[in-house]
Design an enzyme around this catalytic site. Structure first.
Site, short mmCIF file in Angstrom:
data_model
loop_
_atom_site.label_atom_id
_atom_site.label_comp_id
_atom_site.label_asym_id
_atom_site.label_seq_id
_atom_site.Cartn_x
_atom_site.Cartn_y
_atom_site.Cartn_z
N ARG A 76 0.82 -1.22 0.00
CA ARG A 76 0.00 0.00 0.00
C ARG A 76 0.85 1.26 0.00
O ARG A 76 1.87 1.33 0.71
CB ARG A 76 -0.92 -0.01 1.22
CG ARG A 76 -2.02 -1.04 1.11
CD ARG A 76 -2.85 -1.16 2.39
NE ARG A 76 -3.99 -2.02 2.15
CZ ARG A 76 -3.95 -3.33 2.25
NH1 ARG A 76 -2.82 -3.94 2.59
NH2 ARG A 76 -5.01 -4.08 2.00
N HIS A 101 -0.99 -2.43 -4.52
CA HIS A 101 -0.51 -3.41 -5.51
C HIS A 101 -0.52 -2.91 -6.95
O HIS A 101 -0.93 -3.62 -7.87
CB HIS A 101 -1.34 -4.69 -5.40
CG HIS A 101 -1.07 -5.50 -4.18
ND1 HIS A 101 0.08 -5.38 -3.42
CD2 HIS A 101 -1.82 -6.44 -3.54
CE1 HIS A 101 0.04 -6.20 -2.38
NE2 HIS A 101 -1.11 -6.87 -2.44
N HIS A 175 2.55 -12.91 -5.76
CA HIS A 175 1.51 -12.99 -4.72
C HIS A 175 0.89 -14.39 -4.67
O HIS A 175 -0.32 -14.56 -4.50
CB HIS A 175 0.42 -11.95 -5.01
CG HIS A 175 -0.36 -11.53 -3.80
ND1 HIS A 175 -1.20 -12.36 -3.13
CD2 HIS A 175 -0.40 -10.37 -3.12
CE1 HIS A 175 -1.74 -11.74 -2.11
NE2 HIS A 175 -1.28 -10.52 -2.08
N TYR A 177 -0.27 -17.82 -3.13
CA TYR A 177 -0.68 -18.36 -1.82
C TYR A 177 -0.24 -19.82 -1.78
O TYR A 177 -0.69 -20.62 -2.62
CB TYR A 177 -2.19 -18.33 -1.65
CG TYR A 177 -2.85 -16.97 -1.58
CD1 TYR A 177 -2.91 -16.13 -2.68
CD2 TYR A 177 -3.47 -16.54 -0.40
CE1 TYR A 177 -3.56 -14.89 -2.62
CE2 TYR A 177 -4.13 -15.32 -0.33
CZ TYR A 177 -4.16 -14.50 -1.44
OH TYR A 177 -4.80 -13.28 -1.37
N ASP A 248 -0.37 -9.74 8.19
CA ASP A 248 -0.50 -9.02 6.91
C ASP A 248 0.54 -7.91 6.93
O ASP A 248 0.26 -6.77 6.57
CB ASP A 248 -1.92 -8.45 6.77
CG ASP A 248 -2.18 -7.98 5.35
OD1 ASP A 248 -3.31 -7.52 5.08
OD2 ASP A 248 -1.26 -8.04 4.51
N GLU A 307 5.46 -12.22 0.24
CA GLU A 307 5.66 -11.22 -0.83
C GLU A 307 6.99 -10.50 -0.63
O GLU A 307 7.08 -9.47 0.04
CB GLU A 307 4.48 -10.25 -0.84
CG GLU A 307 3.13 -10.93 -1.02
CD GLU A 307 1.97 -10.12 -0.51
OE1 GLU A 307 1.86 -8.91 -0.86
OE2 GLU A 307 1.15 -10.68 0.24
C1 G6D Z 1 -5.60 -7.74 1.60
O1 G6D Z 1 -4.23 -6.61 3.19
C2 G6D Z 1 -4.25 -7.68 2.28
C3 G6D Z 1 -3.16 -7.53 1.28
O2 G6D Z 1 -1.89 -7.56 1.92
C4 G6D Z 1 -3.25 -8.64 0.26
O3 G6D Z 1 -2.23 -8.51 -0.69
C5 G6D Z 1 -4.62 -8.58 -0.41
O4 G6D Z 1 -5.64 -8.72 0.56
C6 G6D Z 1 -4.81 -9.71 -1.39
O5 G6D Z 1 -5.87 -6.48 1.05
#
Ligand code: G6D
Length: 340
Positions: A76, A101, A175, A177, A248, A307
């Protein structure tokens, strides 16, 4: 070693990189998205260990950024603005008044130019793109390439290179998962994570770094001796609660820029090496529930993202590693995922 290419979902291409030891990785030219990563478990059972949508169309509005390349700047940027060389820049604001992003037309939403290369010991997919001056508000025409290399040591390396004709912030990352269990009905509570986590960036209620870097000692962010992600997911600290009951956060490395992740049932261990100064550790606290994934429906904590990146908090605060790429300077970063 093999690399195949298939036309999917109209104008998209999907590339499948396969080695001789049961590992394969599927990547779209749309968003550079890793849709599948097949890795053997301790019994040799080959399973997918990343979250991916069952329908390609769901990647068109990928608000969870599943598998995606992120840029021009990951994470951000407060108020979607920054000052640079005496000029003020306003970026596209795609999360309230902030920029997340890379913005609504970030690198996760573009069709990259693609090329492939194969040798006896590795296969490569090269994605390239030029991000135009003031696209999403960023200064400079930025030429980017991302090379995905799979070898026969079960290593996938992402190599990022970029150059701009104007000073500009750049922080590229991936990004994906991960869920090493191979069972997407399981969460990542029992994933054990170890890395030299020295400081983490305090967040405000809008998940924007306050500028304060907090020592990890005696916090759920101390992964130096290894800990289960579940410790942080059930923690009641303010920072965990702000993040939606999980992680996060940007966590800065000490000396070793590497993360080791293991999952007992499958016996899979993933080691991440990078030259980035830290990682945003995200435990899918905000992952939309009930999305149709390859192996079932999405749920909170279904995956974990590492990330690797410098952090754009540097645009507003001291103490964070630089994110400005000088004119004609060469940007080079890498993220290597190794599986034993
Ligand atoms: C949420 O806060 C999280 C971010 O860090 C993440 O990248 C996104 O979801 C996918 O906004």
């Amino acid at each position: 070693m093999d690399i195949t290419e298939e036309n999917v979902h109209g104008k998209w291409k999907e590339f499948i990189l396969t080695n001789d030891h049961g590992m394969s990785v599927s990547i779209l030219n749309f968003g550079g998205i890793i849709t599948n990563m097949i890795v053997p478990d301790k019994y040799g059972k080959c399973e997918n260990i990343v979250l991916g949508y069952n329908n390609y169309a769901d990647y068109e509005n990928n608000t969870n950024y599943l598998g995606a390349q992120i840029g021009r700047v990951a994470s951000r940027i407060k108020d979607g603005s920054f000052h640079l060389n005496g000029s003020h820049y306003e970026l596209a604001k795609n999360e309230g008044t902030h920029h997340l992003h890379g913005g609504p037309n970030g690198f996760h939403q573009i069709i990259w130019e693609s090329g492939t290369h194969q040798s006896e010991h590795e296969v490569n997919l090269v994605l390239t793109h030029t991000s135009k001056h003031l696209e999403n508000g960023y200064p400079g025409n930025l030429d980017i390439s991302v090379t995905y290399t799979l070898n026969n040591s079960n290593e996938l390396t992402l190599n990022y290179q970029a150059a701009s004709d104007h000073d500009t912030p750049v922080a590229l990352t991936n990004h994906t998962y991960f869920n090493l269990s191979g069972d997407m009905t399981d969460t990542v509570h029992n994933h054990r994570v170890q890395f030299d986590s020295r400081y983490f960036a305090e967040l405000d209620e809008e998940l924007i770094p306050t500028g304060k870097l907090i020592e990890t000692t005696d916090t759920p962010f101390d992964f130096r001796n290894g800990r289960l992600l579940g410790d942080g997911l059930k923690s009641e600290t303010t920072q965990q609660i702000i993040a939606g009951n999980g992680y996060d956060h940007y966590v800065m490395f000490g000396s070793e820029k590497a993360v080791t992740v293991s999952e007992n049932n499958s016996g899979r261990t993933m080691k991440i090496h990078t030259n980035a100064p830290g990682v945003v550790l995200y435990t899918a606290n905000g992952l939309d529930e009930g999305l149709k994934l390859n192996e079932g429906l999405s749920q909170k904590y279904a995956g974990v993202c590492f990330e690797a990146q410098p952090h754009p908090a540097a645009l507003h605060h001291e103490g964070f590693p630089n994110v400005i790429l000088q004119t004609e300077e060469k940007y080079h970063s890498y993220i290597k995922y190794s599986f034993e």
